[in-house]
Design an enzyme around this catalytic site. Sequence first.
Site, PDB file in Angstrom:
ATOM      1  N   LYS A  81       1.079  -0.823   0.672  1.00  0.00           N
ATOM      2  CA  LYS A  81       0.101  -0.097  -0.281  1.00  0.00           C
ATOM      3  C   LYS A  81       0.955   1.135  -0.105  1.00  0.00           C
ATOM      4  O   LYS A  81       1.985   1.261   0.650  1.00  0.00           O
ATOM      5  CB  LYS A  81      -1.370   0.471   1.419  1.00  0.00           C
ATOM      6  CG  LYS A  81      -1.776   1.343   1.294  1.00  0.00           C
ATOM      7  CD  LYS A  81      -3.007   1.111   2.523  1.00  0.00           C
ATOM      8  CE  LYS A  81      -4.014   2.144   2.610  1.00  0.00           C
ATOM      9  NZ  LYS A  81      -4.882   2.012   3.515  1.00  0.00           N
ATOM     10  N   SER A 163     -10.013   2.155   2.328  1.00  0.00           N
ATOM     11  CA  SER A 163      -8.866   3.283   1.572  1.00  0.00           C
ATOM     12  C   SER A 163      -7.324   2.177   1.101  1.00  0.00           C
ATOM     13  O   SER A 163      -7.343   2.584   0.356  1.00  0.00           O
ATOM     14  CB  SER A 163      -8.265   4.543   2.933  1.00  0.00           C
ATOM     15  OG  SER A 163      -7.192   3.372   3.856  1.00  0.00           O
ATOM     16  N   SER A 187     -10.312   0.366   6.673  1.00  0.00           N
ATOM     17  CA  SER A 187      -9.416  -0.024   5.276  1.00  0.00           C
ATOM     18  C   SER A 187      -9.027  -0.918   5.453  1.00  0.00           C
ATOM     19  O   SER A 187      -8.641  -1.165   3.897  1.00  0.00           O
ATOM     20  CB  SER A 187      -8.556   1.444   5.783  1.00  0.00           C
ATOM     21  OG  SER A 187      -8.876   2.923   5.373  1.00  0.00           O
TER      22      SER A 187
END
Length: 497
Positions: A81, A163, A187
């Site tokens: 990420k 996210s 997330s």
Amino acid sequence: MTTPTPSLHEQSLSELAASLHRKEVSAVEVAQHFLNRAKNDSCGAFLDINEEITLAQARASDARIAAGTGGCLEGVPIAHKDVFVTRDFATTAGSKMLNGYRSPFDATVVQKLGAGVNGQGGAGMVTLGKVSCDEFAMGSSNENSAYGAVRNPWHTEHVPGGSSGGSAAAVAARLAPAATGTDTGGSIRQPASFCGITGIKPTYGRASRYGMIAYASSLDQAGAMARSAEDCALLLSAMCGADLDRDSTSLDVAAENFSAQLSHPLQGLRVGIPKEFFGDGLAADVRSAIDAALDHLVHQGAQLVPISLPRTELSIPVYYIIAPAEASSNLSRFDGVKFGHRAKDYTDLVDMYKKTRAQGFGDEVKRRIMTGAYVLSHGYYDAYYLQAQKIRRMIADDFQRAFADCDVIAGPVAPTVAWKLGEKADDPIANYLADIFTLPASLAGLPGMSLPVGFGDSGLPVGMQLIGNYLQEARLLNVAHQFQLTTDHHLRTPEGV
Ligand code: GLN
């Protein structure tokens, strides 16, 4: 050595690691296979790919395998990420503010999964690239990225969740066998649920936050995203562990081998069912998938126990006070001086700050900075921030009362399946409300995970959430693994994958 077959992306992490270890396939071949897939990424998951760097890491893995010094996932690729800083890839946190930013070091989690920290051997994974996320991890649809939305591989007109949307989409589309994610208020769990993969957020403090770009530091936690609980156990075992010198909130507990704890039968397991998670707001198709999964657990020997988490609804206002408050402080470092973007034309220092921040941050980030500054300001601190902190403690206490009667808590991850791109893009409150089932565990700092348990009416995946007491990641992974041994939801792939 055999030539790689297309089925490399269908293998689990342990299968890949075993083929690499036995030298049936080389790390370079595996990396190339996934790079080819990632380069043809039609969901927009990848933000930075650097073939040369990835292949160099793969060659180093092959050398370690040849020397017999490889880590437990030596040569297996992973996508990170874009909030984990990396030396060899750009790190943007999905923000224009950090466009093209290069960190001088790798995040602890990246090091532990890769070649190791300070000469201490890591898992040996090869970085495939960086994947998209909502700007500074603020959002639940990945639409808040400055670099464009990510599409849900199951239905490309729908969001992948957020996210960590790029991480979830990359794993679901088999562009990467695994990915890191971060979870501040859901997330990891929510995008895992929306994309039909498995994801776990450990107890707050279990995995180091060093080199993880901060959103709300008292909530931020790194975790694992992959196809199955078995794969997540391998990843989590490698990423967790105390990092006391570099992260002051790191827990002083030894790393655990989660993979060795997956085989306990579910006989007698008490599964708490919070009534507040099954109210009117829960979509009927999500509810029926969860109900079927709970029936399956009962069939496997578990027992359902009704519980109550009475302050579930309050977790929304509490989270959306505390998280922005911390964000407003954390994001003050992006001032055009130390990192990333700096406005070109300005008159003096203050003008430079203002223009840099006005240009660099997107709308949602600005909204949170303003909300955060407001709730922390003189006269409002007591009314908002302090109250929120008190209720946060009560929410944590509610969980402790619940865990007196059950071993794990189960329920939905989100009230609906993935919504359409654009559907909630102009409605921040609608986004916030959809976080209702993931926020309580985040506020309490408890471990939580999502595992795929079926599909909604539109054919989009449904995830079930499991929440455990502090440091009970092994139990969560065990329950999920036992479920996955006798079901195949986690093995399904979107059409064309
Ligand atoms: N959707 C929540 C938010 O927007 C959670 C995000 C996260 O966990 N990083 O803050």
